[in-house]
Design an enzyme around this catalytic site. Structure first.
Site, short mmCIF file in Angstrom:
data_model
loop_
_atom_site.label_atom_id
_atom_site.label_comp_id
_atom_site.label_asym_id
_atom_site.label_seq_id
_atom_site.Cartn_x
_atom_site.Cartn_y
_atom_site.Cartn_z
N TRP A 199 0.52 -1.24 -0.01
CA TRP A 199 -0.05 -0.41 0.24
C TRP A 199 1.06 1.32 0.05
O TRP A 199 1.99 1.63 0.52
CB TRP A 199 -0.67 0.18 1.48
CG TRP A 199 -2.04 1.41 1.42
CD1 TRP A 199 -2.64 1.74 0.54
CD2 TRP A 199 -1.86 2.59 1.85
NE1 TRP A 199 -3.18 2.98 1.09
CE2 TRP A 199 -2.46 3.52 2.60
CE3 TRP A 199 -0.73 2.73 2.81
CZ2 TRP A 199 -2.23 4.42 2.72
CZ3 TRP A 199 -0.53 3.97 3.39
CH2 TRP A 199 -1.47 4.62 3.18
N ASP A 366 -15.77 12.38 -1.99
CA ASP A 366 -15.39 10.92 -1.53
C ASP A 366 -15.56 10.16 -0.20
O ASP A 366 -17.50 10.76 0.09
CB ASP A 366 -13.33 10.86 -1.23
CG ASP A 366 -13.02 10.01 -1.65
OD1 ASP A 366 -12.79 8.98 -0.86
OD2 ASP A 366 -11.77 9.82 -2.66
N ARG A 443 -9.48 -3.10 7.99
CA ARG A 443 -10.68 -2.14 7.56
C ARG A 443 -12.33 -1.86 8.21
O ARG A 443 -12.98 -1.58 7.35
CB ARG A 443 -10.22 -1.51 6.32
CG ARG A 443 -10.56 0.32 6.39
CD ARG A 443 -10.53 0.83 4.71
NE ARG A 443 -10.05 2.03 5.19
CZ ARG A 443 -10.38 3.45 4.28
NH1 ARG A 443 -11.71 2.76 3.40
NH2 ARG A 443 -10.16 3.90 4.01
N LYS A 476 -15.69 7.66 -8.80
CA LYS A 476 -14.66 6.77 -7.76
C LYS A 476 -14.92 5.42 -7.99
O LYS A 476 -15.57 4.51 -6.57
CB LYS A 476 -13.74 7.44 -7.13
CG LYS A 476 -13.29 6.86 -6.68
CD LYS A 476 -11.76 8.38 -5.99
CE LYS A 476 -10.95 7.19 -4.91
NZ LYS A 476 -10.68 8.13 -4.27
N TRP A 477 -14.98 3.86 -8.19
CA TRP A 477 -15.24 2.63 -7.77
C TRP A 477 -13.66 2.47 -7.23
O TRP A 477 -13.05 1.83 -7.47
CB TRP A 477 -15.59 2.21 -9.38
CG TRP A 477 -15.93 0.70 -8.74
CD1 TRP A 477 -15.32 -0.73 -7.56
CD2 TRP A 477 -17.68 -0.22 -8.70
NE1 TRP A 477 -15.96 -1.73 -7.47
CE2 TRP A 477 -18.01 -1.82 -8.41
CE3 TRP A 477 -18.53 0.14 -9.86
CZ2 TRP A 477 -18.46 -2.18 -8.49
CZ3 TRP A 477 -19.35 -0.43 -10.31
CH2 TRP A 477 -19.29 -2.15 -9.91
N ASP A 478 -14.61 2.03 -5.14
CA ASP A 478 -12.87 1.50 -5.31
C ASP A 478 -13.31 0.15 -4.08
O ASP A 478 -13.80 -0.13 -4.23
CB ASP A 478 -12.87 2.27 -3.31
CG ASP A 478 -11.73 2.67 -3.02
OD1 ASP A 478 -10.86 2.16 -3.02
OD2 ASP A 478 -11.35 3.78 -2.01
N ASN A 480 -11.51 -1.34 -0.78
CA ASN A 480 -10.39 -1.21 0.87
C ASN A 480 -10.10 -2.51 0.76
O ASN A 480 -9.36 -2.14 2.39
CB ASN A 480 -10.70 -0.58 0.88
CG ASN A 480 -10.56 0.91 0.41
OD1 ASN A 480 -9.13 1.66 0.06
ND2 ASN A 480 -11.74 2.12 0.01
N ASP A 548 -2.45 5.48 -3.31
CA ASP A 548 -2.86 6.60 -1.90
C ASP A 548 -1.57 7.64 -1.59
O ASP A 548 -1.77 8.17 -1.10
CB ASP A 548 -2.99 5.52 -1.22
CG ASP A 548 -5.09 5.41 -1.10
OD1 ASP A 548 -5.23 6.59 -2.21
OD2 ASP A 548 -5.02 4.90 -0.54
#
Ligand code: DGJ
Length: 729
Positions: A199, A366, A443, A476-478, A480, A548
């Site tokens: 990351w 976001d 997360r 924005k297709w995230d 995580n 990021d």
């Protein structure tokens, strides 16, 4: 470009402009062998390259040593458990529990164009022509049939490969492994190049000397991952950017992968690439088929740079479908690093108003606008606007932003579910989990079991309904977290090994639906930064958030590794504030802008809090972006110096296709005392043209710049950068 069958020598020959690939049908049984891959050759009989006339000879001559033949023959697609002890390309469990399989030649077709791969992203013919060779193979004992597909393109030196397997027997079999490609070749002291990371440190270039045994990179994380990348290259001992041999292999897939090089007892190499066999087992009932994802192979004997440019052009011309591909992208400002979860509509509108004054064109809201998500512990799955933050609702906010003169974009993480969400309280079984085992949190969230149609529909409709509710022009297709606890409540127990692949297919299906239903949407994929930055995702979105880590210096290595294969137009890159939120480094605003220019360009900061000086610099930066937009997005990329190698400075260039202009970016990471200027050899120009350095009266011929170089005076200070625009006189 051409594909032909040379009947006399029983060879299939695929030619691109500069490369050839030759497959042979060998001996009475029809072993499929690999004769040659490399620089273009004539249509001569090269079957000798398979060493079939040397000991142990072919089985019809020496069946006594059949296993020696199978274990050394350069095979086109290796079987399992019948004599070849090197890595298998396919493995099955048959109705008796046995695992032997060997696919032998059956027939072929040469077709114009390039068929798609069911349910999977793949390169396509596009505006130039493509040709495809399909070789049918069979294991008559099992009743398993296969088709090995190869495509070539008129305007490219890439060759793509994929495999289709069909169970033509009457009994179910289990497919335990299916590689998309297998390539046997002699070693030539190659190194293996791979893109390693973590990351915020994605895709750093790394080399490893190929030794005996197996060396691989892989992901078993359910996505292509931050850690290892579905790309390897075999690189010659003395290969540079401009000279020497490279074989590149890139996997058009966004889930688990294995990319492996094996060096055997006779110094031969076997390269395989495909879906990772861990946690993979697909049941094929009678008549069922399985389609492998595609591998893109690129051979260059003009160094790494030539390989890079071949990948860039192939992906721009034959993989990315978005209408935005060749359009200048809107300059956006994203509020993630500006506010994290702490925002409301007043704050966003303040940012939008100041952004507008600076020439920014879109506001992207976001994470944190839905459910009761004020940190990353809750609400994934509850895709209702939080009206405590967005007072008056989403439509009002979007209308207000539009009234300011900005477009509006929004963030989603559609594949996820928070344990603390109404969705989880209503449907705990929708999360991927193993029965009676508490699933592993990451997360503080779980992954939705998208293989279930009702779950997929729910997740998709949440996104679609929000998009229909207001004038939203970008998503924005995230994603995580990576997958664990692989088990699905709706798959039979002998199909649990299908989940990882079915998950990827389901995610692709959702993205296909999204771009079909909203054809004007600009989609940017993202996965905790760049964990799903792979060719599979480019079939759906023209750009992916690269990392990021927005620090300009960290980005040099990340973007160098990424641009080794992917065009600059795909690389999500923004200017953020200092000290940088990830590494605490201070760099000049200008350098942050210059580095973000080698990507989609945008801002990731609270523009209302910028110093007057930085704010005043934004319109100029945006002007620069617009000036070079087409050049950067469509031009040829050359890497001239690498900070990750020399620890001092980075230098790269984009040259227009007609060679009438070039933009050189030079970033001095560390200054050195008492040193003269730096000589950089400028590639890619027309030898005979004169080029003026814009803004000066210095002009040089392309040939001189290539061989003698350009002197770059070291700027004063660390982290300094400059753009040099060469324009044909
Ligand atoms: C990870 C992304 O890479 C970031 O840009 C941001 O969108 C966060 N997720 C939000 O949770």
């Amino acid at each position: 470009m051409n594909i032909k069958y040379l009947e006399k020598s029983r060879l299939f020959k695929l030619d691109t402009n500069n490369t050839s690939y030759v497959i042979g049908v060998v001996d009475e049984e029809g072993f499929l062998g690999h004769a040659y891959y490399g620089a273009r050759i004539a249509d001569d009989d090269v079957s000798y390259l398979m060493r079939i006339y040397e000991n142990p000879k072919v089985p019809s001559v020496n069946n006594r040593d059949r296993s020696s033949f199978l274990d050394t023959f350069p095979t086109e697609f290796s079987g399992n458990n019948v004599g070849d002890y090197r890595e298998s390309a396919i493995a099955v469990t048959d109705k008796n529990g046995a695992s032997g399989i060997q696919l032998l030649y059956k027939g072929y077709r040469i077709i114009d164009g390039k068929p798609g791969i069911k349910g999977l992203p793949a390169t396509f013919e596009g505006e130039s022509k493509a040709m495809t060779l399909e070789i049918d193979v069979v294991d008559a004992t099992l009743g398993i049939e296969g088709t090995l597909s190869y495509s070539t393109f008129e305007d490219s030196d890439a060759i793509t490969r994929s495999v289709r397997i069909k169970n033509s027997s009457e009994d179910a079999i289990y497919l335990d492994k299916l590689m998309s490609m297998c390539l046997d070749m002699d070693d030539n002291n190659y190194k293996m190049l791979m893109l390693h990371g973590s990351w915020a440190r994605e895709r750093h270039i790394e080399y490893r000397q190929i030794g005996y045994g197996k060396q691989s990179v892989s992901s078993t994380r359910g996505e292509s991952s931050h850690q290892e990348h579905p790309f390897i290259a075999l690189v010659g001992e003395n290969t540079t950017q401009n000279t020497g041999e490279v074989y590149g292999f890139n996997f058009v897939y966004s889930g688990n992968f294995l990319a492996q090089v094996e060096k055997n007892q006779f110094d031969s190499l076997r390269v395989v690439m495909g879906i990772h066999p861990d946690n993979f087992r697909f049941k094929l009932n009678a008549g069922d088929e399985f389609y492998s994802p595609e591998v893109v192979m690129v051979y260059s004997n003009n160094g790494l740079g030539q390989m890079t440019r071949t990948y860039h052009d192939l992906y721009r011309n034959h993989l990315i479908r978005s209408p935005y591909l060749k359009k200048p992208r809107t300059v956006l400002i994203n509020n993630w690093e500006a506010t994290y979860f702490d925002f409301d509509n007043d704050k966003l509108l303040d940012i939008a108003r100041t952004a507008k004054e600076c020439g920014i064109e879109m506001l992207v809201m976001d994470d944190g606008w839905f459910g009761y998500r004020n940190d990353d512990n809750s609400s994934l799955g509850d895709w209702q606007v939080n009206e405590n933050k967005i007072k008056g609702g989403l439509k009002k906010l979007v209308d207000d932003v539009n009234a300011i003169g900005l477009k509006f974009g929004i963030w989603f993480e559609p594949e996820m579910i928070s344990p603390d969400s109404d969705l989880y309280r209503a449907h705990p079984d929708w999360a991927i989990a193993i029965p009676n085992r508490i699933p592993c949190r990451s997360r503080n969230q779980y992954v939705l079991d998208l293989t279930r149609p009702e779950v997929r529909d729910y997740a998709y409709n949440c996104v679609a309904n929000i998009l229909k509710s207001a004038n939203i022009e970008y998503v924005k297709w995230d994603m995580n977290r990576q997958l664990t606890d692989i088990s699905s409540a709706c798959l039979d127990k002998d199909r649990q090994g299908e989940l990882m692949h079915r998950y990827v297919l389901a995610m692709y299906e959702m993205q296909e639906r999204l771009i079909t239903d909203f054809p004007n949407l600009l989609l940017e994929n993202c996965s905790g930064g760049g964990a799903r930055f792979d060719p599979g995702m480019f079939y759906y979105s023209p750009q992916i958030w690269c990392s990021d880590d927005t620090d300009a210096i960290e980005r040099l290595s990340i973007q160098e590794g990424t641009a080794l294969i992917y065009p600059l137009s795909t690389i999500g890159a923004h200017v953020s504030v200092c000290p940088n939120h990830t590494v605490g480094r201070n760099t000049p605003f200008e350098t942050r802008g210059n580095v973000a220019l080698a990507g989609t360009f945008g801002y990731e900061l609270d523009v209302t809090k910028l110093s007057a000086e930085d704010k005043a610099a934004i319109p100029k930066q945006i002007g620069t972006y617009h000036k070079y937009n087409q050049l950067i997005r469509l031009g040829d990329y050359y890497r001239m110096a690498s900070y990750s190698k020399n620890n001092l400075y980075d230098c790269y260039e984009v040259v227009s296709k007609d060679k009438s202009e070039a933009l050189i970016t030079f970033v001095q990471v560390l200054n050195q005392p008492n040193m003269h200027s730096i000589n950089i050899k400028i590639d890619g120009l027309d030898d005979n043209k004169m080029y003026r350095i814009e803004g000066t009266d210095e002009a040089y011929r392309g040939l001189t710049l290539k061989n003698a170089g350009l002197l770059i005076e070291r700027p004063w200070g660390d982290f300094q950068s400059m753009l040099i625009h060469l324009v044909e006189e």
